[in-house]
Scaffold this motif. Structure first.
Motif, PDB file in Angstrom:
ATOM      1  N   THR A   1      -8.133 -18.670  12.631  1.00  0.00           N
ATOM      2  CA  THR A   1      -8.776 -19.779  11.919  1.00  0.00           C
ATOM      3  C   THR A   1      -8.696 -19.601  10.410  1.00  0.00           C
ATOM      4  O   THR A   1      -8.492 -18.497   9.909  1.00  0.00           O
ATOM      5  CB  THR A   1     -10.270 -19.914  12.314  1.00  0.00           C
ATOM      6  OG1 THR A   1     -10.983 -18.756  11.879  1.00  0.00           O
ATOM      7  CG2 THR A   1     -10.432 -20.114  13.809  1.00  0.00           C
TER       8      THR A   1
ATOM      9  N   ARG B   1     -14.245 -27.048   6.026  1.00  0.00           N
ATOM     10  CA  ARG B   1     -14.445 -26.695   7.437  1.00  0.00           C
ATOM     11  C   ARG B   1     -13.677 -25.445   7.796  1.00  0.00           C
ATOM     12  O   ARG B   1     -12.779 -25.030   7.074  1.00  0.00           O
ATOM     13  CB  ARG B   1     -14.018 -27.838   8.333  1.00  0.00           C
ATOM     14  CG  ARG B   1     -12.525 -28.140   8.275  1.00  0.00           C
ATOM     15  CD  ARG B   1     -12.140 -29.324   9.123  1.00  0.00           C
ATOM     16  NE  ARG B   1     -12.674 -30.529   8.513  1.00  0.00           N
ATOM     17  CZ  ARG B   1     -12.192 -31.747   8.680  1.00  0.00           C
ATOM     18  NH1 ARG B   1     -11.170 -31.930   9.479  1.00  0.00           N
ATOM     19  NH2 ARG B   1     -12.716 -32.771   8.091  1.00  0.00           N
TER      20      ARG B   1
ATOM     21  N   PHE C   1      -3.894 -26.266  12.417  1.00  0.00           N
ATOM     22  CA  PHE C   1      -4.457 -27.623  12.340  1.00  0.00           C
ATOM     23  C   PHE C   1      -3.393 -28.677  12.073  1.00  0.00           C
ATOM     24  O   PHE C   1      -3.525 -29.819  12.495  1.00  0.00           O
ATOM     25  CB  PHE C   1      -5.568 -27.707  11.281  1.00  0.00           C
ATOM     26  CG  PHE C   1      -5.053 -27.706   9.868  1.00  0.00           C
ATOM     27  CD1 PHE C   1      -4.900 -28.899   9.172  1.00  0.00           C
ATOM     28  CD2 PHE C   1      -4.704 -26.524   9.236  1.00  0.00           C
ATOM     29  CE1 PHE C   1      -4.407 -28.908   7.873  1.00  0.00           C
ATOM     30  CE2 PHE C   1      -4.219 -26.520   7.939  1.00  0.00           C
ATOM     31  CZ  PHE C   1      -4.066 -27.719   7.252  1.00  0.00           C
TER      32      PHE C   1
ATOM     33  N   GLU D   1     -11.293 -24.155  10.853  1.00  0.00           N
ATOM     34  CA  GLU D   1     -10.551 -24.659  12.002  1.00  0.00           C
ATOM     35  C   GLU D   1      -9.291 -23.839  12.211  1.00  0.00           C
ATOM     36  O   GLU D   1      -8.991 -22.940  11.418  1.00  0.00           O
ATOM     37  CB  GLU D   1     -10.233 -26.142  11.843  1.00  0.00           C
ATOM     38  CG  GLU D   1      -9.310 -26.500  10.709  1.00  0.00           C
ATOM     39  CD  GLU D   1      -9.121 -28.008  10.579  1.00  0.00           C
ATOM     40  OE1 GLU D   1      -9.219 -28.736  11.577  1.00  0.00           O
ATOM     41  OE2 GLU D   1      -8.868 -28.464   9.450  1.00  0.00           O
ATOM     42  N   SER D   2      -8.558 -24.159  13.231  1.00  0.00           N
ATOM     43  CA  SER D   2      -7.348 -23.425  13.581  1.00  0.00           C
ATOM     44  C   SER D   2      -6.348 -23.403  12.427  1.00  0.00           C
ATOM     45  O   SER D   2      -6.169 -24.413  11.724  1.00  0.00           O
ATOM     46  CB  SER D   2      -6.683 -24.072  14.801  1.00  0.00           C
ATOM     47  OG  SER D   2      -5.407 -23.494  15.033  1.00  0.00           O
TER      48      SER D   2
END
Length: 145
Positions: A114, A126, A132, A128-129
């Motif tokens: 992430t 944020r 993304f 996230e991966s």
């Protein structure tokens, strides 16, 4: 003189203890930077912003690493030329991950695949991966300290 200890920086070699010290120092700074970045989650993404109320991608990484005493250039493209290049298979928390052919986007690697980043105007910071935008969007990675 022969037989005298050499300066590891002068001859390019480092003892295991020096390597471990260097890794520990990086991990400490990276932890500070990552903690700061995570504390910004939910703040708005605004082009050209570098905090404290809003961020763009490079403004977030600049502000995060500044808390650890590391000065980064302002833009993602400039940050892509700063620090030590890191293979994507060797990412550590705190490393900067760059995206797109022009390295125009950057996020802070958070571990476990992430990143923490400011995706773009209208979004919020944020976690996230790293994928993304798809694996093909990853450009490179750098270790800033």
């Amino acid at each position: 003189m022969p037989g005298e200890p050499t300066d590891p920086a002068a001859d390019g070699t480092f003892t295991e203890a020096q390597t471990q010290d260097s890794r520990a120092a990086y991990a400490g700074k990276a932890g500070q930077a990552l903690g700061f970045a995570r504390a910004q989650i939910g703040r708005p993404c605004v082009q050209g912003a570098s905090g404290p109320g809003s961020y763009d991608c490079s403004g977030l990484t600049l502000a995060a690493w500044r808390t650890a005493g590391v000065v980064l250039p302002r833009t993602a493209r400039e940050q892509a030329g700063h620090g030590t290049e890191v293979p994507l298979t060797a990412l550590e928390p705190g490393d900067l991950v760059f995206f797109h052919a022009d390295a125009g986007h950057v996020g802070l690697y958070a571990g476990n695949g992430t990143i923490v980043h400011a995706p773009g105007p209208g979004a919020t910071v944020r976690e996230e991966s790293v994928f993304f935008a798809g694996a093909q969007a990853i450009h490179s990675a750098r270790r800033p300290a």
